[in-house]
Design a protein around this motif. Structure first.
Motif, mmCIF file in Angstrom:
data_model
loop_
_atom_site.group_PDB
_atom_site.id
_atom_site.type_symbol
_atom_site.label_atom_id
_atom_site.label_comp_id
_atom_site.label_asym_id
_atom_site.label_seq_id
_atom_site.Cartn_x
_atom_site.Cartn_y
_atom_site.Cartn_z
ATOM 1 N N GLN A 126 59.021 -47.404 -57.903
ATOM 2 C CA GLN A 126 57.792 -46.281 -57.957
ATOM 3 C C GLN A 126 58.414 -45.215 -57.244
ATOM 4 O O GLN A 126 57.813 -44.088 -57.184
ATOM 5 C CB GLN A 126 56.469 -46.764 -57.533
ATOM 6 C CG GLN A 126 55.827 -47.982 -58.153
ATOM 7 C CD GLN A 126 55.297 -47.469 -59.606
ATOM 8 O OE1 GLN A 126 54.933 -46.356 -59.455
ATOM 9 N NE2 GLN A 126 55.598 -48.288 -60.530
ATOM 10 N N SER A 127 59.282 -45.415 -56.163
ATOM 11 C CA SER A 127 59.642 -44.309 -55.237
ATOM 12 C C SER A 127 60.727 -43.451 -56.041
ATOM 13 O O SER A 127 61.336 -43.715 -57.132
ATOM 14 C CB SER A 127 60.486 -44.888 -54.159
ATOM 15 O OG SER A 127 61.035 -44.087 -53.277
ATOM 16 N N ASP A 128 60.628 -42.246 -55.569
ATOM 17 C CA ASP A 128 61.812 -41.159 -55.991
ATOM 18 C C ASP A 128 62.830 -40.857 -55.169
ATOM 19 O O ASP A 128 63.901 -40.283 -55.403
ATOM 20 C CB ASP A 128 60.992 -39.762 -56.487
ATOM 21 C CG ASP A 128 60.297 -39.880 -57.579
ATOM 22 O OD1 ASP A 128 61.044 -39.715 -58.788
ATOM 23 O OD2 ASP A 128 59.062 -39.860 -57.758
ATOM 24 N N VAL A 129 62.627 -41.412 -53.907
ATOM 25 C CA VAL A 129 63.689 -41.376 -52.905
ATOM 26 C C VAL A 129 64.221 -42.648 -52.339
ATOM 27 O O VAL A 129 63.547 -43.738 -52.274
ATOM 28 C CB VAL A 129 62.890 -40.743 -51.506
ATOM 29 C CG1 VAL A 129 64.089 -40.800 -50.419
ATOM 30 C CG2 VAL A 129 62.605 -39.378 -51.844
ATOM 31 N N PHE A 130 65.383 -42.732 -52.323
ATOM 32 C CA PHE A 130 66.185 -43.870 -51.703
ATOM 33 C C PHE A 130 66.916 -43.521 -50.797
ATOM 34 O O PHE A 130 67.785 -42.859 -50.754
ATOM 35 C CB PHE A 130 67.012 -44.497 -52.841
ATOM 36 C CG PHE A 130 66.292 -44.781 -54.105
ATOM 37 C CD1 PHE A 130 65.477 -45.916 -54.372
ATOM 38 C CD2 PHE A 130 66.036 -43.712 -55.290
ATOM 39 C CE1 PHE A 130 64.795 -46.060 -55.385
ATOM 40 C CE2 PHE A 130 65.123 -43.981 -56.138
ATOM 41 C CZ PHE A 130 64.570 -45.172 -56.229
ATOM 42 N N LEU A 131 66.783 -44.395 -49.676
ATOM 43 C CA LEU A 131 67.819 -44.464 -48.462
ATOM 44 C C LEU A 131 69.103 -45.348 -48.866
ATOM 45 O O LEU A 131 69.039 -46.477 -49.753
ATOM 46 C CB LEU A 131 67.311 -44.916 -47.413
ATOM 47 C CG LEU A 131 65.920 -44.379 -46.812
ATOM 48 C CD1 LEU A 131 65.689 -44.902 -45.417
ATOM 49 C CD2 LEU A 131 66.260 -42.774 -46.415
ATOM 50 N N ARG A 132 70.158 -44.989 -48.089
ATOM 51 C CA ARG A 132 71.499 -45.952 -48.555
ATOM 52 C C ARG A 132 71.237 -47.348 -48.204
ATOM 53 O O ARG A 132 71.487 -48.203 -48.839
ATOM 54 C CB ARG A 132 72.671 -45.398 -47.460
ATOM 55 C CG ARG A 132 73.737 -46.002 -47.569
ATOM 56 C CD ARG A 132 74.495 -46.391 -48.783
ATOM 57 N NE ARG A 132 75.655 -47.284 -48.756
ATOM 58 C CZ ARG A 132 76.733 -47.129 -49.114
ATOM 59 N NH1 ARG A 132 77.068 -45.775 -49.788
ATOM 60 N NH2 ARG A 132 77.631 -48.231 -49.120
ATOM 61 N N SER A 133 70.545 -47.745 -47.223
ATOM 62 C CA SER A 133 70.106 -48.957 -46.884
ATOM 63 C C SER A 133 69.403 -49.842 -48.075
ATOM 64 O O SER A 133 69.379 -51.102 -48.007
ATOM 65 C CB SER A 133 69.456 -49.150 -45.641
ATOM 66 O OG SER A 133 68.265 -48.455 -45.697
ATOM 67 N N TYR A 134 68.617 -48.968 -48.909
ATOM 68 C CA TYR A 134 67.880 -49.543 -49.922
ATOM 69 C C TYR A 134 69.127 -50.335 -50.957
ATOM 70 O O TYR A 134 68.768 -51.455 -51.578
ATOM 71 C CB TYR A 134 67.454 -48.736 -50.769
ATOM 72 C CG TYR A 134 66.704 -49.231 -51.916
ATOM 73 C CD1 TYR A 134 65.325 -49.653 -52.029
ATOM 74 C CD2 TYR A 134 67.215 -49.075 -53.368
ATOM 75 C CE1 TYR A 134 64.569 -49.981 -53.138
ATOM 76 C CE2 TYR A 134 66.445 -49.466 -54.371
ATOM 77 C CZ TYR A 134 65.286 -49.833 -54.143
ATOM 78 O OH TYR A 134 64.824 -50.355 -55.320
ATOM 79 N N PHE A 135 70.226 -49.830 -50.902
ATOM 80 C CA PHE A 135 71.334 -50.400 -51.894
ATOM 81 C C PHE A 135 72.175 -51.276 -51.238
ATOM 82 O O PHE A 135 72.918 -52.107 -51.966
ATOM 83 C CB PHE A 135 72.274 -49.333 -52.515
ATOM 84 C CG PHE A 135 71.381 -48.314 -53.029
ATOM 85 C CD1 PHE A 135 70.523 -48.346 -54.392
ATOM 86 C CD2 PHE A 135 71.337 -46.885 -52.818
ATOM 87 C CE1 PHE A 135 70.024 -47.560 -55.017
ATOM 88 C CE2 PHE A 135 70.584 -45.808 -53.354
ATOM 89 C CZ PHE A 135 69.859 -46.251 -54.566
#
Length: 93
Positions: free
Chosen positions: A17-26
């Motif tokens: 649902q988010s449009d923003v992803f931090l590097r840590s998400y991956f």
């Protein structure tokens, strides 16, 4: 056959649902080098754009040029980024 790091990341981005992803998400998708390569490919393929150091956003084609641009205005993306970083944001007048 096992899905590639890039494929798993692309599916996760599409379903989020988010449009923003931090590097840590991956981080959960593989080693730092694999994740870096996958992010670079997703940017090259127009699925992500880099907003800043370790911050990425979903894209859609520009109605003018057809090139990938963030799906939401930068003001919205900034607010979502701060929220993801745990920074309280209060809009001014």
């Amino acid at each position: 056959m096992k899905a590639s790091t890039k494929t798993k990341m692309a599916m996760s981005i599409a379903s989020s649902q988010s449009d923003v992803f931090l590097r840590s998400y991956f981080d959960r998708f593989g080693s730092p080098s694999r994740v870096t390569r996958a992010i670079q490919e997703l940017i090259k393929n127009g699925k992500l754009t880099r907003l800043g150091y370790g911050v990425y956003a979903k894209t859609s084609p520009s109605p003018i040029s057809g090139k990938p641009i963030p799906r939401k205005p930068l003001e919205n993306l900034a607010e979502e980024t701060f929220k993801a970083l745990g920074v309280k944001v209060q809009l001014g007048s």
